[in-house]
Motif scaffolding. Structure first.
Motif, PDB file in Angstrom:
ATOM      1  N   THR A 144      -1.596 -18.831 -12.936  1.00 35.50           N
ATOM      2  CA  THR A 144      -1.740 -17.631 -12.121  1.00 35.50           C
ATOM      3  C   THR A 144      -0.886 -16.509 -12.715  1.00 35.50           C
ATOM      4  O   THR A 144       0.154 -16.752 -13.318  1.00 35.50           O
ATOM      5  CB  THR A 144      -1.306 -17.860 -10.664  1.00 35.50           C
ATOM      6  N   ALA A 197       0.459 -12.465 -11.459  1.00 37.41           N
ATOM      7  CA  ALA A 197       0.501 -11.360 -10.497  1.00 37.41           C
ATOM      8  C   ALA A 197       1.212 -10.196 -11.161  1.00 37.41           C
ATOM      9  O   ALA A 197       2.369 -10.321 -11.569  1.00 37.41           O
ATOM     10  CB  ALA A 197       1.221 -11.780  -9.223  1.00 37.41           C
ATOM     11  N   GLU A 242      -5.892 -17.705 -10.500  1.00 37.02           N
ATOM     12  CA  GLU A 242      -5.723 -16.555  -9.606  1.00 37.02           C
ATOM     13  C   GLU A 242      -4.946 -15.478 -10.354  1.00 37.02           C
ATOM     14  O   GLU A 242      -3.834 -15.711 -10.821  1.00 37.02           O
ATOM     15  CB  GLU A 242      -4.979 -16.935  -8.333  1.00 37.02           C
ATOM     16  N   SER A 264      -3.909 -11.262  -9.954  1.00 36.78           N
ATOM     17  CA  SER A 264      -3.935 -10.141  -9.008  1.00 36.78           C
ATOM     18  C   SER A 264      -3.147  -8.960  -9.568  1.00 36.78           C
ATOM     19  O   SER A 264      -2.313  -9.117 -10.470  1.00 36.78           O
ATOM     20  CB  SER A 264      -3.339 -10.555  -7.656  1.00 36.78           C
ATOM     21  N   VAL A 266     -10.130  -9.937 -10.626  1.00 33.52           N
ATOM     22  CA  VAL A 266      -8.877 -10.058  -9.891  1.00 33.52           C
ATOM     23  C   VAL A 266      -9.144 -10.719  -8.545  1.00 33.52           C
ATOM     24  O   VAL A 266     -10.129 -10.435  -7.877  1.00 33.52           O
ATOM     25  CB  VAL A 266      -8.207  -8.688  -9.681  1.00 33.52           C
ATOM     26  N   ALA A 267      -8.253 -11.612  -8.175  1.00 33.74           N
ATOM     27  CA  ALA A 267      -8.367 -12.232  -6.856  1.00 33.74           C
ATOM     28  C   ALA A 267      -7.981 -11.236  -5.780  1.00 33.74           C
ATOM     29  O   ALA A 267      -8.559 -11.224  -4.693  1.00 33.74           O
ATOM     30  CB  ALA A 267      -7.479 -13.470  -6.789  1.00 33.74           C
ATOM     31  N   ALA A 268      -7.000 -10.390  -6.080  1.00 34.54           N
ATOM     32  CA  ALA A 268      -6.530  -9.422  -5.087  1.00 34.54           C
ATOM     33  C   ALA A 268      -6.208  -8.106  -5.775  1.00 34.54           C
ATOM     34  O   ALA A 268      -5.658  -8.082  -6.875  1.00 34.54           O
ATOM     35  CB  ALA A 268      -5.292  -9.951  -4.370  1.00 34.54           C
ATOM     36  N   ILE A 269      -6.560  -7.003  -5.104  1.00 37.61           N
ATOM     37  CA  ILE A 269      -6.251  -5.679  -5.619  1.00 37.61           C
ATOM     38  C   ILE A 269      -5.894  -4.756  -4.460  1.00 37.61           C
ATOM     39  O   ILE A 269      -6.576  -3.768  -4.188  1.00 37.61           O
ATOM     40  CB  ILE A 269      -7.410  -5.112  -6.470  1.00 37.61           C
ATOM     41  N   TYR A 309     -13.702  -8.273  -7.632  1.00 39.82           N
ATOM     42  CA  TYR A 309     -12.638  -8.735  -6.747  1.00 39.82           C
ATOM     43  C   TYR A 309     -13.176  -9.801  -5.802  1.00 39.82           C
ATOM     44  O   TYR A 309     -14.387  -9.936  -5.582  1.00 39.82           O
ATOM     45  CB  TYR A 309     -12.045  -7.567  -5.961  1.00 39.82           C
ATOM     46  N   ASP A 310     -12.261 -10.559  -5.223  1.00 42.29           N
ATOM     47  CA  ASP A 310     -12.609 -11.627  -4.290  1.00 42.29           C
ATOM     48  C   ASP A 310     -12.696 -11.044  -2.877  1.00 42.29           C
ATOM     49  O   ASP A 310     -11.684 -10.695  -2.274  1.00 42.29           O
ATOM     50  CB  ASP A 310     -11.549 -12.727  -4.345  1.00 42.29           C
ATOM     51  N   ASN A 343     -10.567 -12.728  -0.050  1.00 41.91           N
ATOM     52  CA  ASN A 343      -9.113 -12.681  -0.075  1.00 41.91           C
ATOM     53  C   ASN A 343      -8.640 -11.644   0.942  1.00 41.91           C
ATOM     54  O   ASN A 343      -9.095 -10.498   0.940  1.00 41.91           O
ATOM     55  CB  ASN A 343      -8.635 -12.306  -1.482  1.00 41.91           C
ATOM     56  N   ASN A 354      -7.817  -8.024   0.252  1.00 41.85           N
ATOM     57  CA  ASN A 354      -8.885  -7.080  -0.074  1.00 41.85           C
ATOM     58  C   ASN A 354      -9.680  -6.631   1.148  1.00 41.85           C
ATOM     59  O   ASN A 354     -10.766  -6.043   1.015  1.00 41.85           O
ATOM     60  CB  ASN A 354      -9.847  -7.708  -1.092  1.00 41.85           C
TER      61      ASN A 354
END
Length: 594
Positions: A504, A506, A527, A529, A546-549, A568-569, A572, A575
């Motif tokens: 992962t 971040a 993952e 982000s 990206v899993a999270a933005i 993006y996910d 999540n 988001n």
């Protein structure tokens, strides 16, 4: 009934043998109970109740087969005393991805695979304990391999810690014996070696002053200067020299055997305006070992030519505070500034570092190292390496490396560093690498880097690579990925972020930071982000995943897409502000749910 237990450590393979002596005379019913042997990791200690996370017992080699890793040691990185053939270009992913939300079996402890089962056992005053004396994989990361092993030691319940690997002989739920392989702190707890320290000039439990005196050691395992047993020394204007190789790499790496200037056993020393030179293997220049052992140094010129001969070295809680140092090392495994087993502390302000040998980064930390206004060049290794739950902090420094990567954050299986978060921090500095590898390489550990106003120079185009390793045997393959957090403040970053299926990343940008690159462009990461504040910008150079933005600027003006799509996910929670929608960005790209 008396039992002897032995654990033979060969590389990362552990062979466990239980020998039961013949008992004469009457036997109680208890002694006739069937014995059971458990192998696993201590997960909880509650009084006389010990909970064991059960593991797969290592297999004994077939007859005629060499034990694993004994004759063919695992590949080690340049900073770990090996050839550095990690092969940054290899993109083959390890098999056995860890399911989402689950923990890697066995954590980061080397040489054990947990089954997921637990068993609670009882101990009493008749339980016998033994602590094994060997280490898992030889000396500390950037030191050379050694076959030296210490003798097993008697132990007690007080020596047992959560995280220790143990072999338990049971009768019912009662433990009759426990063999402890200490892993809870990631290192052998003994802070004293088996070779007694000796010096040409020795300060033993007294207070002395030396001015303009020169000392030379030509003998094996001998220090030129030794301060021990709560001694105190103030030395100025000395020329100290050393020949005569060490007889044990472990003893010189861990316990200051054969060092030029050594301080041990709660002693202190002040060393100023001194020149130290060695032409011997295993001859570290300035060495503090043991809790409360401390060296304060100023205006040192150090030159070592043999292998495993560092400039400044601290182990087992020893401390070195130095200013104005000029350190040159020529041999292999000779970081100019290093800590080894036992989490030493070094603070250096002002100086020049030069390392010519293989496996010799400018700075190698299995403790806490802070460098200020230091310039360094490593011609055969990384600029900096942190192993395990330890740290390097740079302020106004300029470091250049030539290893397989610029900065490596990892955990080996040597047992010299505790499992935890490897931390790297740099402010107002320059870090460069002349290799074609990534700037940051993270494997088999949690890691965090904090960058502020620091220049990064590298030619690979890869800012971050977080992945498991298939060739170095650090951790359990398929569960030995890296988990990396990169925090940037007032920082410019450029280059791609790559991540494999068990790792992962971040990325956080704040206070006017900028990032130019592609994030997880191959969509392989477990993952990845990115977090941007309203003053920071991401300039996208390729389709990214990206899993999270989460974004403080919902106008998305701080996303410069250059026509690329950011996937993006939508599930999540970070988001939720996007409501699962596809958003057209100002310069032709899109923010789109996967």
């Amino acid at each position: 009934m008396k039992r002897s237990m032995a654990m033979i450590l060969t590389g990362t393979t552990i062979l466990v043998m239980t020998v039961t002596a013949t008992v004469t005379g009457c036997q109680s019913d208890t002694s006739k109970e069937k014995e059971e042997t458990l192998y696993g990791e201590v997960s909880k200690i509650d009084g006389n109740e010990i909970t064991i996370a059960l593991g797969e017992e290592p297999k004994k080699p077939e007859e005629g087969e060499a034990p694993q890793d004994e004759n063919v040691p695992p590949a080690k990185p340049e900073a770990d005393g090996g050839t550095g053939q990690e092969d940054e270009s290899e993109e083959t992913m390890p098999e056995g991805e860890i399911p989402e939300g689950s923990e890697p079996q066995g954590g980061m402890n080397p040489g054990i695979t947990l089954t997921g089962e637990e068993k609670t056992i009882m101990v009493d005053e008749d339980t016998e304990y033994q602590k094994t004396g060997g280490n898992m994989g030889g000396p500390q990361g950037e030191a050379q391999e050694s076959k030296d092993r210490q003798e097993d030691q008697e132990a007690s319940l007080d020596d047992l810690e959560e995280g220790d690997i143990v072999t338990v002989v049971l009768k019912g739920d009662q433990a009759s014996s426990i063999a402890i392989q200490t892993m809870g702190k990631g290192m052998d707890e003994s802070s004293e070696g088996t070779i007694a320290l000796s010096g040409v000039y020795t300060v033993d439990g007294e207070e002395k002053t030396s001015k303009e005196e020169d000392f030379e050691s030509n003998s094996e395992d001998e220090n030129a200067v030794l301060v021990t047993r709560k001694g105190t020394l103030t030395m100025t204007g000395a020329t100290l020299s050393k020949t005569g190789d060490t007889s044990s790499a472990d003893e010189s790496n861990f316990y200051a055997v054969n060092a030029i200037f050594a301080v041990a056993d709660h002693s202190t020393a002040t060393l100023g305006d001194a020149t130290l030179e060695s032409e011997a293997d295993g001859s570290n220049a300035v060495f503090a070992t043991g809790e409360a052992s401390k060296i304060t140094a100023d205006n040192l010129t150090i030159h070592t030519k043999g292998d495993s001969s560092r400039g400044l070295d601290a182990t087992y809680g020893g401390t070195i505070e130095a200013t104005n140092v000029d350190i040159t090392t020529e041999g292999a495994h000779c970081a100019p500034i290093a800590t080894d087993r036992g989490e030493g502390t070094i603070v250096v302000e002002g100086g020049t570092l030069s390392a010519a040998g293989e496996g010799s980064p400018c700075i190698y930390s299995t403790g806490d190292i802070t460098a200020k206004t230091v310039t360094g060049t490593a011609m055969g290794s990384q600029a900096a390496v942190v192993e395990g739950k330890n740290s390097i902090t740079l302020r106004d420094c300029d470091l250049t490396g030539a290893g397989e990567n610029g900065v490596m954050l990892y955990l080996s299986t040597s047992g010299d560093a505790a499992e935890g978060t490897a931390r790297f921090s740099a402010a107002d500095s320059r870090i460069a690498t002349t290799s074609d590898g990534p700037m940051f390489y993270i494997t088999n550990t949690d890691a965090e880097a904090v960058l502020e106003n620091t220049t990064l120079e590298y030619g690979s185009g890869i800012l971050v690579k977080a992945s498991g390793n298939n060739t170095n045997h650090w951790g359990e393959e398929g569960a030995n990925g890296g988990n990396f957090t990169l925090n940037a403040t007032k920082q410019e970053l450029e280059g791609d972020i790559t991540c494999d299926e068990i790792s992962t990343v971040a990325l956080s940008l704040a206070d006017g930071s900028s990032y130019k690159g592609t994030i997880d462009g191959s969509h392989t990461g477990k993952e990845v982000s990115i977090l941007l504040d309203e003053d920071s910008v991401w300039e996208v150079t390729g389709d990214s995943y990206v899993a999270a933005i989460p974004s403080a600027d919902e106008s998305l003006d701080n996303l410069k897409s250059n026509g690329h799509t950011i996937y993006y996910d939508a599930y999540n929670s970070a988001n939720e502000w996007l409501d699962g929608k596809t958003v057209e960005l100002n310069d032709g790209g899109h923010l789109k749910p996967i």
